[in-house]
Design a protein around this motif. Sequence first.
Motif, PDB file in Angstrom:
ATOM      1  N   GLU A 148       0.975  -1.267   0.026  1.00 31.15           N
ATOM      2  CA  GLU A 148      -0.065   0.031   0.036  1.00 31.15           C
ATOM      3  C   GLU A 148       1.002   1.356  -0.044  1.00 31.15           C
ATOM      4  O   GLU A 148       0.548   2.274  -0.640  1.00 31.15           O
ATOM      5  CB  GLU A 148      -0.685  -0.251   1.274  1.00 31.15           C
ATOM      6  N   ALA A 149       1.938   1.318   0.714  1.00 29.80           N
ATOM      7  CA  ALA A 149       2.811   2.435   0.863  1.00 29.80           C
ATOM      8  C   ALA A 149       3.317   2.677  -0.617  1.00 29.80           C
ATOM      9  O   ALA A 149       3.792   3.717  -1.113  1.00 29.80           O
ATOM     10  CB  ALA A 149       3.957   2.446   1.962  1.00 29.80           C
ATOM     11  N   LYS A 150       3.866   1.539  -1.341  1.00 30.14           N
ATOM     12  CA  LYS A 150       4.361   1.696  -2.578  1.00 30.14           C
ATOM     13  C   LYS A 150       3.490   2.278  -3.498  1.00 30.14           C
ATOM     14  O   LYS A 150       3.913   3.001  -4.515  1.00 30.14           O
ATOM     15  CB  LYS A 150       4.955   0.329  -3.033  1.00 30.14           C
ATOM     16  N   GLU A 151       2.052   1.735  -3.522  1.00 33.63           N
ATOM     17  CA  GLU A 151       1.122   2.429  -4.246  1.00 33.63           C
ATOM     18  C   GLU A 151       1.000   3.602  -4.020  1.00 33.63           C
ATOM     19  O   GLU A 151       0.648   4.440  -5.049  1.00 33.63           O
ATOM     20  CB  GLU A 151      -0.221   1.221  -4.238  1.00 33.63           C
ATOM     21  N   GLU A 152       1.041   4.010  -2.991  1.00 32.19           N
ATOM     22  CA  GLU A 152       0.697   5.385  -2.497  1.00 32.19           C
ATOM     23  C   GLU A 152       1.698   6.479  -3.141  1.00 32.19           C
ATOM     24  O   GLU A 152       1.529   7.476  -3.520  1.00 32.19           O
ATOM     25  CB  GLU A 152       0.589   5.566  -1.033  1.00 32.19           C
ATOM     26  N   SER A 153       3.034   5.973  -3.243  1.00 33.27           N
ATOM     27  CA  SER A 153       4.174   6.643  -3.376  1.00 33.27           C
ATOM     28  C   SER A 153       4.108   6.692  -4.987  1.00 33.27           C
ATOM     29  O   SER A 153       4.503   7.934  -5.595  1.00 33.27           O
ATOM     30  CB  SER A 153       5.666   6.140  -2.822  1.00 33.27           C
ATOM     31  N   ASP A 154       3.850   5.685  -5.566  1.00 32.94           N
ATOM     32  CA  ASP A 154       3.697   5.627  -7.358  1.00 32.94           C
ATOM     33  C   ASP A 154       2.470   6.649  -7.704  1.00 32.94           C
ATOM     34  O   ASP A 154       2.756   7.356  -8.506  1.00 32.94           O
ATOM     35  CB  ASP A 154       3.363   4.181  -7.750  1.00 32.94           C
ATOM     36  N   ASP A 155       1.338   6.514  -6.879  1.00 30.65           N
ATOM     37  CA  ASP A 155       0.392   7.565  -7.255  1.00 30.65           C
ATOM     38  C   ASP A 155       0.667   9.184  -7.067  1.00 30.65           C
ATOM     39  O   ASP A 155       0.485   9.947  -7.906  1.00 30.65           O
ATOM     40  CB  ASP A 155      -0.620   7.388  -6.288  1.00 30.65           C
ATOM     41  N   GLU A 156       1.471   9.428  -5.899  1.00 32.40           N
ATOM     42  CA  GLU A 156       2.121  10.998  -5.388  1.00 32.40           C
ATOM     43  C   GLU A 156       3.081  11.048  -6.762  1.00 32.40           C
ATOM     44  O   GLU A 156       3.185  12.179  -7.193  1.00 32.40           O
ATOM     45  CB  GLU A 156       2.879  10.873  -4.378  1.00 32.40           C
ATOM     46  N   ALA A 157       3.831  10.261  -7.101  1.00 35.16           N
ATOM     47  CA  ALA A 157       4.867  10.576  -8.310  1.00 35.16           C
ATOM     48  C   ALA A 157       4.032  10.871  -9.558  1.00 35.16           C
ATOM     49  O   ALA A 157       4.657  11.739 -10.364  1.00 35.16           O
ATOM     50  CB  ALA A 157       5.798   9.367  -8.457  1.00 35.16           C
ATOM     51  N   MET A 158       3.138  10.134 -10.013  1.00 40.08           N
ATOM     52  CA  MET A 158       2.302  10.235 -11.036  1.00 40.08           C
ATOM     53  C   MET A 158       1.500  11.960 -10.896  1.00 40.08           C
ATOM     54  O   MET A 158       1.565  12.427 -11.978  1.00 40.08           O
ATOM     55  CB  MET A 158       1.121   9.478 -11.365  1.00 40.08           C
ATOM     56  N   PHE A 159       1.199  12.162  -9.999  1.00 37.23           N
ATOM     57  CA  PHE A 159       0.733  13.390  -9.755  1.00 37.23           C
ATOM     58  C   PHE A 159       1.269  14.640  -9.682  1.00 37.23           C
ATOM     59  O   PHE A 159       1.209  15.712 -10.445  1.00 37.23           O
ATOM     60  CB  PHE A 159      -0.277  13.700  -8.516  1.00 37.23           C
ATOM     61  N   SER A 160       2.834  14.488  -9.539  1.00 35.61           N
ATOM     62  CA  SER A 160       3.694  15.461  -9.387  1.00 35.61           C
ATOM     63  C   SER A 160       4.200  15.546 -10.711  1.00 35.61           C
ATOM     64  O   SER A 160       4.665  16.680 -11.323  1.00 35.61           O
ATOM     65  CB  SER A 160       4.957  14.903  -8.443  1.00 35.61           C
TER      66      SER A 160
END
Length: 109
Positions: free
Chosen positions: A94-106
């Motif tokens: 879950e932490a990896k998925e959240e960090s991937d999602d944040e990278a896409m938004f940035s």
Amino acid sequence: MSSTGELSCTYACLILHDDGIPITGLPEIVALPTKVEGEKIGTLVRASNLEVESYWPSLFAKLCEKKNVNELIMNVAEFLIVLFVCVFSQFQEEAKEESDDEAMFSLFD
């Protein structure tokens, strides 16, 4: 959900096992004139000022006579370790998925 009787007898069994004392429950006939060997779980439960149904100490004593307490403890420990690993790996995913999602938004901000 565990009852007070189950928990208090469980703790009494663990205390007796840890001290190396044979685990026994209350005898079926409680009103004997002399102290009868076989009431160690009941004695610990009464010492803790808890009231439990009369069948719990003898039920736990029979269980401890038939099963090795060390094996029961190790089975619980193994279960808890597997549970911890599963929860930890799920948390990491879950932490990896959240960090991937944040990278896409940035990238698109």
